[in-house]
Scaffold this motif. Structure first.
Motif, PDB file in Angstrom:
ATOM      1  N   GLN A 170       0.807  -1.222   0.000  1.00  0.00           N
ATOM      2  CA  GLN A 170       0.000   0.000   0.000  1.00  0.00           C
ATOM      3  C   GLN A 170       0.841   1.273   0.000  1.00  0.00           C
ATOM      4  N   SER A 171       2.102   1.181   0.318  1.00  0.00           N
ATOM      5  CA  SER A 171       2.944   2.385   0.399  1.00  0.00           C
ATOM      6  C   SER A 171       3.812   2.590  -0.847  1.00  0.00           C
ATOM      7  N   ALA A 172       3.667   1.712  -1.840  1.00  0.00           N
ATOM      8  CA  ALA A 172       4.437   1.863  -3.075  1.00  0.00           C
ATOM      9  C   ALA A 172       3.985   3.120  -3.822  1.00  0.00           C
ATOM     10  N   ARG A 173       4.945   3.842  -4.386  1.00  0.00           N
ATOM     11  CA  ARG A 173       4.688   5.030  -5.220  1.00  0.00           C
ATOM     12  C   ARG A 173       5.532   4.880  -6.482  1.00  0.00           C
ATOM     13  N   ALA A 174       5.051   4.033  -7.369  1.00  0.00           N
ATOM     14  CA  ALA A 174       5.826   3.672  -8.550  1.00  0.00           C
ATOM     15  C   ALA A 174       6.222   4.892  -9.370  1.00  0.00           C
ATOM     16  N   PHE A 175       7.454   4.869  -9.899  1.00  0.00           N
ATOM     17  CA  PHE A 175       8.000   5.901 -10.784  1.00  0.00           C
ATOM     18  C   PHE A 175       8.181   7.246 -10.080  1.00  0.00           C
ATOM     19  N   SER A 176       8.368   7.225  -8.793  1.00  0.00           N
ATOM     20  CA  SER A 176       8.581   8.475  -8.054  1.00  0.00           C
ATOM     21  C   SER A 176      10.046   8.678  -7.693  1.00  0.00           C
ATOM     22  N   ARG A 177      10.912   7.711  -8.038  1.00  0.00           N
ATOM     23  CA  ARG A 177      12.337   7.816  -7.704  1.00  0.00           C
ATOM     24  C   ARG A 177      13.205   7.486  -8.908  1.00  0.00           C
ATOM     25  N   CYS A 178      14.379   8.024  -8.881  1.00  0.00           N
ATOM     26  CA  CYS A 178      15.383   7.785  -9.918  1.00  0.00           C
ATOM     27  C   CYS A 178      15.907   6.352  -9.793  1.00  0.00           C
ATOM     28  N   LEU A 179      15.973   5.645 -10.907  1.00  0.00           N
ATOM     29  CA  LEU A 179      16.471   4.276 -10.881  1.00  0.00           C
ATOM     30  C   LEU A 179      17.981   4.228 -10.711  1.00  0.00           C
ATOM     31  N   THR A 180      18.658   5.328 -11.030  1.00  0.00           N
ATOM     32  CA  THR A 180      20.117   5.363 -10.967  1.00  0.00           C
ATOM     33  C   THR A 180      20.642   5.663  -9.573  1.00  0.00           C
ATOM     34  N   CYS A 181      20.077   6.695  -8.922  1.00  0.00           N
ATOM     35  CA  CYS A 181      20.600   7.084  -7.604  1.00  0.00           C
ATOM     36  C   CYS A 181      19.575   6.974  -6.484  1.00  0.00           C
ATOM     37  N   GLY A 182      18.305   6.804  -6.829  1.00  0.00           N
ATOM     38  CA  GLY A 182      17.268   6.680  -5.805  1.00  0.00           C
ATOM     39  C   GLY A 182      16.688   7.998  -5.356  1.00  0.00           C
ATOM     40  N   GLY A 183      17.130   9.115  -5.935  1.00  0.00           N
ATOM     41  CA  GLY A 183      16.602  10.424  -5.569  1.00  0.00           C
ATOM     42  C   GLY A 183      15.149  10.586  -5.983  1.00  0.00           C
ATOM     43  N   GLU A 184      14.441  11.511  -5.355  1.00  0.00           N
ATOM     44  CA  GLU A 184      13.041  11.749  -5.688  1.00  0.00           C
ATOM     45  C   GLU A 184      12.914  12.489  -7.015  1.00  0.00           C
ATOM     46  N   LEU A 185      11.867  12.154  -7.767  1.00  0.00           N
ATOM     47  CA  LEU A 185      11.593  12.811  -9.040  1.00  0.00           C
ATOM     48  C   LEU A 185      10.553  13.908  -8.863  1.00  0.00           C
TER      49      LEU A 185
END
Length: 251
Positions: free
Chosen positions: A179-194
């Motif tokens: 329930q806490s997943a927020r798909a495509f909200s983070r960078c796949l390379t470094c994990g930073g927020e988009l």
């Protein structure tokens, strides 16, 4: 020599010698041994243990064992509330955050795709992982039981599967993350927020055909990498749905 009787349950048996699995067995005690020490002597990382009963009473890791005591050791429960019993570690504050060891790059990428905060570098040493986990209160993800035995690590997750897809499901199930997943909200390379950003601001940083066909663009707040909703997104949505065990589109 003083001897206690041990019984491990469920997946904790995977860490034991074959003759010790799925049964109660005697084991000699080290002098003035804590229950945590003896559990790890037997090969079970303390991070995998959620409940310890000594002669039926709930105890913490510091309990000093005595001759003849019976020790029952349990992993995390998904359907039983152990809150009233002795807590083995402090409660997690806020959303779970992770650090993956150097061998779990694909798992880190998948969890980032789902929107989770995962630190990863392919040159992390065990000492670095332990230090960062302690300093930032992160859960260690690893297949290295020796790493999880390090005293600095309070929370960890041993991945039983070698498949990255199965590992994702292990983490989601253990920490109840669906329930806490927020798909495509983070960078796949470094994990930073988009964060969404105006097309005009980043247009010069993307291929010409992408500028012509797409309108929504996102910039990583960590490494400044630019993302856009290209044709690949639908395939990624299907992958996210499989990882979360849902048939609905995610994101």
């Amino acid at each position: 020599m003083a001897t206690a009787h041990f019984r491990f349950y469920a997946e904790l048996n995977d860490f034991l010698a074959p003759w010790q699995r799925q049964q109660t067995f005697p084991y000699p005690l080290s002098r003035d041994a804590s229950v945590k020490h003896m559990i790890e002597v037997l090969g079970v990382p303390h991070t995998e243990v959620e409940l310890i009963l000594v002669d039926g009473a709930s105890v913490d890791f510091s309990w000093r064992l005595h001759d003849g005591e019976h020790v029952s050791v349990y992993p995390g429960f998904s359907s039983i509330d152990v809150t009233p019993l002795v807590r083995l570690r402090p409660a997690t504050k806020g959303m779970a955050r992770f650090i993956a060891d150097a061998h779990l790059g694909q798992l880190a990428k998948h969890l980032r795709m789902l929107g989770f905060d995962v630190l990863y570098r392919n040159d992390y040493s065990d000492a670095e992982v332990a230090r960062v986990a302690a300093d930032e209160d992160r859960i260690v993800l690893t297949r290295d039981r020796d790493l999880l035995i390090r005293k600095e690590i309070v929370r960890g997750c041993y991945l039983h599967s070698r498949s990255s897809d199965a590992q994702v499901m292990e983490v989601i199930s253990r920490y109840d993350l669906t329930q806490s997943a927020r798909a495509f909200s983070r960078c796949l390379t470094c994990g930073g927020e988009l964060k969404q950003i105006d097309k005009e601001v980043v247009g010069h940083r993307v291929p010409l055909h992408s500028r012509e066909f797409y309108e929504r663009f996102f910039e990583c707040q960590g490494c400044s990498r630019v993302y856009w909703e290209g044709s690949h997104v639908e395939r990624m949505r299907s992958r996210v749905a499989r990882m979360l065990g849902t048939t609905e589109d995610a994101g």
